[in-house]
Design an enzyme around this catalytic site. Structure first.
Site, PDB file in Angstrom:
ATOM      1  N   GLU A  49       0.867  -1.176   0.000  1.00 16.53           N
ATOM      2  CA  GLU A  49       0.000   0.000   0.000  1.00 16.53           C
ATOM      3  C   GLU A  49       0.905   1.228   0.000  1.00 16.53           C
ATOM      4  O   GLU A  49       1.731   1.388   0.891  1.00 16.53           O
ATOM      5  CB  GLU A  49      -0.862  -0.037   1.268  1.00 16.53           C
ATOM      6  CG  GLU A  49      -2.067   0.843   1.250  1.00 16.53           C
ATOM      7  CD  GLU A  49      -2.838   0.695   2.551  1.00 16.53           C
ATOM      8  OE1 GLU A  49      -3.158   1.739   3.142  1.00 16.53           O
ATOM      9  OE2 GLU A  49      -3.098  -0.441   2.992  1.00 16.53           O
ATOM     10  N   ASP A  60      -5.515   9.790   9.009  1.00 17.06           N
ATOM     11  CA  ASP A  60      -4.190   9.396   9.482  1.00 17.06           C
ATOM     12  C   ASP A  60      -3.815  10.038  10.803  1.00 17.06           C
ATOM     13  O   ASP A  60      -4.139  11.200  11.072  1.00 17.06           O
ATOM     14  CB  ASP A  60      -3.149   9.747   8.414  1.00 17.06           C
ATOM     15  CG  ASP A  60      -3.335   8.946   7.150  1.00 17.06           C
ATOM     16  OD1 ASP A  60      -3.522   7.714   7.260  1.00 17.06           O
ATOM     17  OD2 ASP A  60      -3.303   9.534   6.052  1.00 17.06           O
ATOM     18  N   TYR A 175     -11.243  -3.691   3.284  1.00 17.23           N
ATOM     19  CA  TYR A 175     -10.313  -3.198   4.305  1.00 17.23           C
ATOM     20  C   TYR A 175     -11.121  -2.942   5.578  1.00 17.23           C
ATOM     21  O   TYR A 175     -11.934  -2.025   5.623  1.00 17.23           O
ATOM     22  CB  TYR A 175      -9.688  -1.901   3.802  1.00 17.23           C
ATOM     23  CG  TYR A 175      -8.551  -1.317   4.613  1.00 17.23           C
ATOM     24  CD1 TYR A 175      -8.614  -1.213   6.000  1.00 17.23           C
ATOM     25  CD2 TYR A 175      -7.414  -0.828   3.989  1.00 17.23           C
ATOM     26  CE1 TYR A 175      -7.575  -0.670   6.731  1.00 17.23           C
ATOM     27  CE2 TYR A 175      -6.358  -0.269   4.709  1.00 17.23           C
ATOM     28  CZ  TYR A 175      -6.453  -0.192   6.080  1.00 17.23           C
ATOM     29  OH  TYR A 175      -5.436   0.370   6.805  1.00 17.23           O
TER      30      TYR A 175
END
Length: 265
Positions: A49, A60, A175
């Site tokens: 990734e 993030d 995911y």
């Protein structure tokens, strides 16, 4: 069959799970990223990734935010990352590459031309955390036509209707975000991860990979007992940050990948 699908099928036949490391492209520069990608493949990663830096990375945590800042300072752009992958494919890079970035960057590039040009560059999939499936039909259409897998995220808060909606649009794998929060937070409730994976499997035949909060071999081993893949990001980005510009960078990264790969089932 896509390169991602082929990888999961091969691993399934071998009764193994995928190790999916994440690094930020351009951290600290693209020349280093080139070396890191090849070292990560040599060390046993199954899929990579590759983050593309963005000024407002809302999904993030601090570790990847700082990596994104370093990458932006080094002049990293989506076009440069695609060019790097294209060059590495010519040099023999074979593992699937997934781009992870934010919708603004894809939108600015052009949602009609990004999928085809990404595939032409040797990119296999894309993760866009701020693009929900309700708003992704046009992009997913272009991606399916081009052969680019659009990988969507599910979270502990995703109810059954949400799971059905996400998996109906997803390609490559699902995911599963192991916690509510940002990347790099500490993994807490493993039993919840197990039960959620079981719930997701009731609605899709796609592989399920788990990310967020996995930082050591013990956690990776536990998660791999239930999931088809384990995604490791912040722990690896910290190693890169600690050793950037130093000779042991590649060996430290390589040893980390080998240890995580050795730990998962």
């Amino acid at each position: 069959m896509s390169r991602i699908e082929t990888t999961f099928e091969k691993l399934k036949d071998l009764k193994k799970k995928a190790l999916i490391p994440y690094i930020m492209a351009g951290d600290p520069d693209l020349e280093t990223t080139e070396s890191l990608i090849m070292e990560i493949e040599r060390s046993g990663a199954d899929i990579l990734e590759l983050g593309v830096p963005f000024s407002d990375p809302i999904a993030d945590g601090p570790t990847i935010q700082m990596a994104s800042e370093r990458a932006l300072k080094s002049g990293t752009t989506l076009r440069k990352v695609m060019a790097l992958v294209k060059m590495l494919r010519k040099e023999g890079l074979s593992i699937p590459i997934i781009i992870m970035t934010y919708y603004n960057i894809i939108f600015q590039y052009g949602i009609d031309k990004f999928p085809a040009e990404a595939v032409s560059s040797g990119i296999d999939g894309v993760i866009i955390p701020d693009l929900p499936p309700e708003e992704a039909s046009e992009f997913v259409g272009y991606s399916k036509t081009s052969g680019l897998d659009t990988i969507f995220l599910l979270a502990p808060t995703s109810n059954e209707d949400r799971v059905k909606k996400v998996v109906s649009s997803a390609g490559g794998f699902v995911y599963y975000v192991s916690m509510t929060g940002i990347t790099g937070a500490k993994l807490k409730n493993l039993s919840e991860v197990k039960s959620k994976i079981q719930e997701i499997r009731q609605h899709t035949g796609l592989p399920v990979a788990v990310g967020f909060g996995i930082s050591n071999e013990a956690e990776a081993k536990k998660i791999s007992g239930w999931a088809d893949g384990v995604i490791v990001g912040s722990a690896l980005v910290k190693i890169i940050a600690a050793h950037k510009g130093k000779r042991p960078l590649l060996s430290n990264v390589g040893n980390f990948i080998k240890s995580m790969k050795g730990a998962i089932c």
